[in-house]
Design an enzyme around this catalytic site. Structure first.
Site, PDB file in Angstrom:
ATOM      1  N   ILE A 279       0.851  -1.193   0.000  1.00 40.57           N
ATOM      2  CA  ILE A 279       0.000   0.000   0.000  1.00 40.57           C
ATOM      3  C   ILE A 279       0.885   1.241   0.000  1.00 40.57           C
ATOM      4  O   ILE A 279       2.039   1.200   0.440  1.00 40.57           O
ATOM      5  CB  ILE A 279      -0.952  -0.025   1.234  1.00 40.57           C
ATOM      6  CG1 ILE A 279      -1.977   1.121   1.175  1.00 40.57           C
ATOM      7  CG2 ILE A 279      -0.191  -0.049   2.525  1.00 40.57           C
ATOM      8  CD1 ILE A 279      -3.101   1.014   2.222  1.00 40.57           C
ATOM      9  N   CYS A 280       0.333   2.338  -0.516  1.00 41.48           N
ATOM     10  CA  CYS A 280       0.948   3.663  -0.431  1.00 41.48           C
ATOM     11  C   CYS A 280       2.216   3.760  -1.283  1.00 41.48           C
ATOM     12  O   CYS A 280       2.182   3.558  -2.489  1.00 41.48           O
ATOM     13  CB  CYS A 280       1.178   4.008   1.046  1.00 41.48           C
ATOM     14  SG  CYS A 280       1.527   5.747   1.379  1.00 41.48           S
ATOM     15  N   ALA A 281       3.358   4.043  -0.661  1.00 42.73           N
ATOM     16  CA  ALA A 281       4.620   4.184  -1.400  1.00 42.73           C
ATOM     17  C   ALA A 281       5.238   2.833  -1.765  1.00 42.73           C
ATOM     18  O   ALA A 281       6.024   2.735  -2.707  1.00 42.73           O
ATOM     19  CB  ALA A 281       5.620   4.990  -0.573  1.00 42.73           C
TER      20      ALA A 281
END
Length: 187
Positions: free
Chosen positions: A104-106
């Site tokens: 998730i995310c970066a």
């Protein structure tokens, strides 16, 4: 019911909402979640200066075989994951064995993409990181499941992401039950 063993690595700079949401919801689903520190200490300082304590160091956790490896985001954490040869090796083996993995995310952009784990896969990531993804056709989706890969965008999508993982391993009824218990959806 078979025991589901899930690895959630953490490192200094990991996004605490994502890490805790993933760990909490998967444990509510009765998965056996191993939280492993990628650094030299069990305690990490997350991206908003919240202290989190791992169950064990990655060195120890790497001795086990997992049904799923899932990476929280956070810029510093994702960079630490990408620089961990041990974790990158575990992720590559997971993908090559057609076993589930997620981020998730970066982390999709900084960990999975550079190490070839998104090749031929649809994925999403934190909006500012999506330019690093080779396939951008699904970047606007909050959660993307493509075969054994599951990705998501950021802190605000972490509950949906974790529930998506629950659905994949325990079925839709269990995911809906948890969503209702946590007041994520109406009773």
């Amino acid at each position: 019911m078979t025991l589901v063993l899930i690895l959630v690595p953490i490192a200094d700079g990991s996004e605490e909402m994502e890490a805790v949401m993933i760990i909490d919801i998967l444990r509510r689903a009765k998965a056996n979640v191993v939280v492993a520190s990628v650094g030299d200490n069990l305690e990490i300082l997350a991206s908003r200066k919240v202290k989190l304590v791992a169950d064990m160091l990655l060195e120890e956790a790497a001795k086990l075989s997992y049904d799923l490896i899932v990476l929280p985001g956070g810029l510093g954490g994702a960079q630490a994951f990408a620089n961990s040869d041990k974790l990158v090796s575990l992720l590559k083996k997971q993908a090559e064995s057609n076993k589930p993995y997620g981020a998730i995310c970066a982390s999709p952009a900084l960990v999975l993409e550079p190490h070839g784990s998104l090749k031929g896969k649809k994925a999403t990531a934190f909006p500012a990181m999506c330019d690093k993804l080779s396939d951008k056709s699904f970047i606007d989706n909050r959660v993307v499941v493509d075969g054994n890969l599951i990705t998501s965008r950021g802190p605000g999508t972490s509950m949906e992401f974790a529930l998506g993982i629950v659905e994949k391993f325990f079925g839709r009824p269990k995911a809906l039950e948890l969503a209702k218990v946590m007041l994520f959806v109406r009773q």
